[in-house]
Design a protein around this motif. Sequence first.
Motif, PDB file in Angstrom:
ATOM      1  N   LYS A  22      -5.596  -8.230   1.668  1.00  0.00           N
ATOM      2  CA  LYS A  22      -4.473  -9.163   1.490  1.00  0.00           C
ATOM      3  C   LYS A  22      -4.927 -10.592   1.743  1.00  0.00           C
ATOM      4  CE  LYS A  22      -0.534 -11.408   2.744  1.00  0.00           C
ATOM      5  NZ  LYS A  22      -0.468 -12.760   3.342  1.00  0.00           N
ATOM      6  N   ARG A  23      -5.649 -10.779   2.835  1.00  0.00           N
ATOM      7  CA  ARG A  23      -6.118 -12.118   3.210  1.00  0.00           C
ATOM      8  C   ARG A  23      -7.056 -12.688   2.138  1.00  0.00           C
ATOM      9  NH1 ARG A  23      -8.546 -10.726   7.423  1.00  0.00           N
ATOM     10  NH2 ARG A  23      -6.730 -10.892   8.806  1.00  0.00           N
ATOM     11  N   ASN A  24      -8.006 -11.879   1.686  1.00  0.00           N
ATOM     12  CA  ASN A  24      -8.965 -12.347   0.687  1.00  0.00           C
ATOM     13  C   ASN A  24      -8.296 -12.662  -0.646  1.00  0.00           C
ATOM     14  OD1 ASN A  24     -11.178 -12.243   2.365  1.00  0.00           O
ATOM     15  ND2 ASN A  24     -11.789 -10.190   1.746  1.00  0.00           N
ATOM     16  N   TYR A  25      -7.388 -11.782  -1.076  1.00  0.00           N
ATOM     17  CA  TYR A  25      -6.758 -12.003  -2.379  1.00  0.00           C
ATOM     18  C   TYR A  25      -5.892 -13.258  -2.355  1.00  0.00           C
ATOM     19  CZ  TYR A  25      -5.035 -10.771  -6.986  1.00  0.00           C
ATOM     20  OH  TYR A  25      -4.756 -10.762  -8.333  1.00  0.00           O
ATOM     21  N   SER A  26      -5.201 -13.472  -1.242  1.00  0.00           N
ATOM     22  CA  SER A  26      -4.391 -14.690  -1.115  1.00  0.00           C
ATOM     23  C   SER A  26      -5.283 -15.929  -1.173  1.00  0.00           C
ATOM     24  CB  SER A  26      -3.609 -14.678   0.200  1.00  0.00           C
ATOM     25  OG  SER A  26      -2.642 -13.650   0.196  1.00  0.00           O
ATOM     26  N   PHE A  27      -6.423 -15.882  -0.482  1.00  0.00           N
ATOM     27  CA  PHE A  27      -7.336 -17.022  -0.473  1.00  0.00           C
ATOM     28  C   PHE A  27      -7.929 -17.261  -1.855  1.00  0.00           C
ATOM     29  CE2 PHE A  27     -11.707 -18.652   0.071  1.00  0.00           C
ATOM     30  CZ  PHE A  27     -11.398 -19.897   0.581  1.00  0.00           C
ATOM     31  N   ASP A  31      -3.234 -18.728  -2.591  1.00  0.00           N
ATOM     32  CA  ASP A  31      -1.910 -18.329  -2.095  1.00  0.00           C
ATOM     33  C   ASP A  31      -0.853 -18.258  -3.196  1.00  0.00           C
ATOM     34  OD1 ASP A  31      -2.756 -18.127   0.586  1.00  0.00           O
ATOM     35  OD2 ASP A  31      -2.579 -20.299   0.836  1.00  0.00           O
ATOM     36  N   GLU A  32      -1.295 -18.038  -4.419  1.00  0.00           N
ATOM     37  CA  GLU A  32      -0.355 -17.960  -5.534  1.00  0.00           C
ATOM     38  C   GLU A  32       0.155 -16.545  -5.779  1.00  0.00           C
ATOM     39  OE1 GLU A  32       0.982 -20.280  -7.620  1.00  0.00           O
ATOM     40  OE2 GLU A  32       0.158 -21.827  -6.318  1.00  0.00           O
ATOM     41  N   LEU A  33      -0.638 -15.528  -5.407  1.00  0.00           N
ATOM     42  CA  LEU A  33      -0.290 -14.149  -5.758  1.00  0.00           C
ATOM     43  C   LEU A  33      -0.302 -13.230  -4.542  1.00  0.00           C
ATOM     44  CD1 LEU A  33      -2.418 -13.719  -9.018  1.00  0.00           C
ATOM     45  CD2 LEU A  33       0.039 -14.139  -8.883  1.00  0.00           C
ATOM     46  N   LYS A 195       1.773   5.021  11.026  1.00  0.00           N
ATOM     47  CA  LYS A 195       1.252   3.932  11.846  1.00  0.00           C
ATOM     48  C   LYS A 195       1.264   2.639  11.030  1.00  0.00           C
ATOM     49  CE  LYS A 195      -2.411   2.444  14.937  1.00  0.00           C
ATOM     50  NZ  LYS A 195      -3.641   2.809  15.681  1.00  0.00           N
ATOM     51  N   GLY A 196       1.621   1.554  11.695  1.00  0.00           N
ATOM     52  CA  GLY A 196       1.711   0.264  11.017  1.00  0.00           C
ATOM     53  C   GLY A 196       3.166  -0.100  10.804  1.00  0.00           C
ATOM     54  N   GLY A 197       3.423  -0.779   9.688  1.00  0.00           N
ATOM     55  CA  GLY A 197       4.798  -1.076   9.318  1.00  0.00           C
ATOM     56  C   GLY A 197       5.393  -2.324   9.949  1.00  0.00           C
ATOM     57  N   GLN A 198       4.592  -3.131  10.618  1.00  0.00           N
ATOM     58  CA  GLN A 198       5.133  -4.366  11.197  1.00  0.00           C
ATOM     59  C   GLN A 198       5.487  -5.339  10.060  1.00  0.00           C
ATOM     60  OE1 GLN A 198       2.152  -3.079  12.271  1.00  0.00           O
ATOM     61  NE2 GLN A 198       2.922  -2.144  14.143  1.00  0.00           N
ATOM     62  N   ILE A 199       6.764  -5.668   9.953  1.00  0.00           N
ATOM     63  CA  ILE A 199       7.221  -6.536   8.872  1.00  0.00           C
ATOM     64  C   ILE A 199       6.835  -7.988   9.177  1.00  0.00           C
ATOM     65  CG2 ILE A 199       9.187  -7.285   7.494  1.00  0.00           C
ATOM     66  CD1 ILE A 199       8.617  -4.287   7.332  1.00  0.00           C
ATOM     67  N   LYS A 200       6.180  -8.620   8.231  1.00  0.00           N
ATOM     68  CA  LYS A 200       5.786 -10.022   8.390  1.00  0.00           C
ATOM     69  C   LYS A 200       6.488 -10.853   7.311  1.00  0.00           C
ATOM     70  CE  LYS A 200       1.383  -8.727  10.434  1.00  0.00           C
ATOM     71  NZ  LYS A 200      -0.082  -8.901  10.442  1.00  0.00           N
ATOM     72  N   LYS A 201       6.960 -12.024   7.703  1.00  0.00           N
ATOM     73  CA  LYS A 201       7.734 -12.868   6.795  1.00  0.00           C
ATOM     74  C   LYS A 201       6.987 -14.157   6.467  1.00  0.00           C
ATOM     75  CE  LYS A 201      12.208 -11.170   8.464  1.00  0.00           C
ATOM     76  NZ  LYS A 201      13.547 -11.537   9.005  1.00  0.00           N
ATOM     77  N   ILE A 202       7.054 -14.531   5.201  1.00  0.00           N
ATOM     78  CA  ILE A 202       6.542 -15.820   4.753  1.00  0.00           C
ATOM     79  C   ILE A 202       7.752 -16.639   4.321  1.00  0.00           C
ATOM     80  CG2 ILE A 202       5.022 -17.022   3.140  1.00  0.00           C
ATOM     81  CD1 ILE A 202       3.437 -14.436   2.847  1.00  0.00           C
ATOM     82  N   GLU A 203       8.008 -17.722   4.990  1.00  0.00           N
ATOM     83  CA  GLU A 203       9.211 -18.516   4.760  1.00  0.00           C
ATOM     84  C   GLU A 203       9.368 -18.894   3.290  1.00  0.00           C
ATOM     85  OE1 GLU A 203      12.699 -20.018   6.172  1.00  0.00           O
ATOM     86  OE2 GLU A 203      11.149 -19.000   7.355  1.00  0.00           O
ATOM     87  N   LYS A 204      10.537 -18.579   2.750  1.00  0.00           N
ATOM     88  CA  LYS A 204      10.931 -18.888   1.371  1.00  0.00           C
ATOM     89  C   LYS A 204      10.093 -18.145   0.325  1.00  0.00           C
ATOM     90  CE  LYS A 204      12.655 -23.514   2.506  1.00  0.00           C
ATOM     91  NZ  LYS A 204      12.582 -24.960   2.192  1.00  0.00           N
ATOM     92  N   VAL A 205       9.284 -17.193   0.772  1.00  0.00           N
ATOM     93  CA  VAL A 205       8.461 -16.415  -0.168  1.00  0.00           C
ATOM     94  C   VAL A 205       8.860 -14.950  -0.146  1.00  0.00           C
ATOM     95  CG1 VAL A 205       6.134 -15.658  -0.761  1.00  0.00           C
ATOM     96  CG2 VAL A 205       6.532 -18.008   0.007  1.00  0.00           C
ATOM     97  N   GLY A 206       8.805 -14.313   1.021  1.00  0.00           N
ATOM     98  CA  GLY A 206       9.186 -12.907   1.094  1.00  0.00           C
ATOM     99  C   GLY A 206       8.645 -12.213   2.319  1.00  0.00           C
ATOM    100  N   GLU A 207       8.701 -10.896   2.301  1.00  0.00           N
ATOM    101  CA  GLU A 207       8.258 -10.059   3.409  1.00  0.00           C
ATOM    102  C   GLU A 207       7.166  -9.115   2.939  1.00  0.00           C
ATOM    103  OE1 GLU A 207      12.518  -9.648   5.778  1.00  0.00           O
ATOM    104  OE2 GLU A 207      11.907  -8.061   4.398  1.00  0.00           O
ATOM    105  N   TRP A 208       6.288  -8.734   3.865  1.00  0.00           N
ATOM    106  CA  TRP A 208       5.252  -7.768   3.533  1.00  0.00           C
ATOM    107  C   TRP A 208       4.880  -6.965   4.770  1.00  0.00           C
ATOM    108  CZ3 TRP A 208       0.311  -8.057   5.795  1.00  0.00           C
ATOM    109  CH2 TRP A 208       0.018  -9.235   6.474  1.00  0.00           C
ATOM    110  N   CYS A 209       4.294  -5.805   4.541  1.00  0.00           N
ATOM    111  CA  CYS A 209       3.799  -4.994   5.644  1.00  0.00           C
ATOM    112  C   CYS A 209       2.714  -4.050   5.136  1.00  0.00           C
ATOM    113  CB  CYS A 209       4.914  -4.197   6.317  1.00  0.00           C
ATOM    114  SG  CYS A 209       5.588  -2.841   5.342  1.00  0.00           S
TER     115      CYS A 209
END
Length: 219
Positions: A22-27, A31-33, A195-209
């Motif tokens: 996720k981190r690499n693809y965003s970079f 941060d477009e996709l 295991k996992g599932g911690q919801i993370k939010k990106i302001e005005k973009v969306g949620e991911w986990c």
Amino acid sequence: MNIFPKKEAIINAVLLGIENAKRNYSFWTCDELYLSYAPPKFLSIHVAQEIAKLDNAPEIFIDATVSDILRCSLPNRSAFREFMRENYIMDRNLSITLDERFEHKSDNDSISKVIMSLKNGVRNVQQEYLDDIELMCKMLQKENQNDTTLDYAIFGFYLDISSSARKKAQVRLDALIESFDKIVSKFKNLKSTFKGGQIKKIEKVGEWCIGCYIIEPSL
């Protein structure tokens, strides 16, 4: 044979591999996709890299066929065709297979231990995900300890939604796990954990986990 890594170490490596993907693809995309837009093998490669860093790393195979996995996990190596016929299994690939690491004496002595399906475009319950869970249950089912060398299966995934989505990430995640649980419950001597599932939010973009749904024999 080497000592096979503990299940907890493998699961943590899968979660870290997906997070790195996720981190690499965003970079890479400025941060477009979302990671959802990456090729499916993007996840497999990142997960494989993390597992390879473990002490006593297992042999790692990407896109191994179900027939090859069964051949390397059933007590009778020539019984895989009959097993597939009896369990209505069509041959196809699974994302990652982990085998025992040792010096091989032939090309037919591998021992498969863990199977994985990895998905990066998860938003809702899809039939293809349910099919993967059912397939892995069929491959793991056993009446006796020696019925298969497979120890467990992992459905590892990246889930995201936009900020305008009607159903939030937690609701979708709960529905996904519930649908998987229903399938596992139909099989004797199998159990599941998540295991996992911690919801993370990106302001005005969306949620991911990120999550790992683990299936294993209860014997």
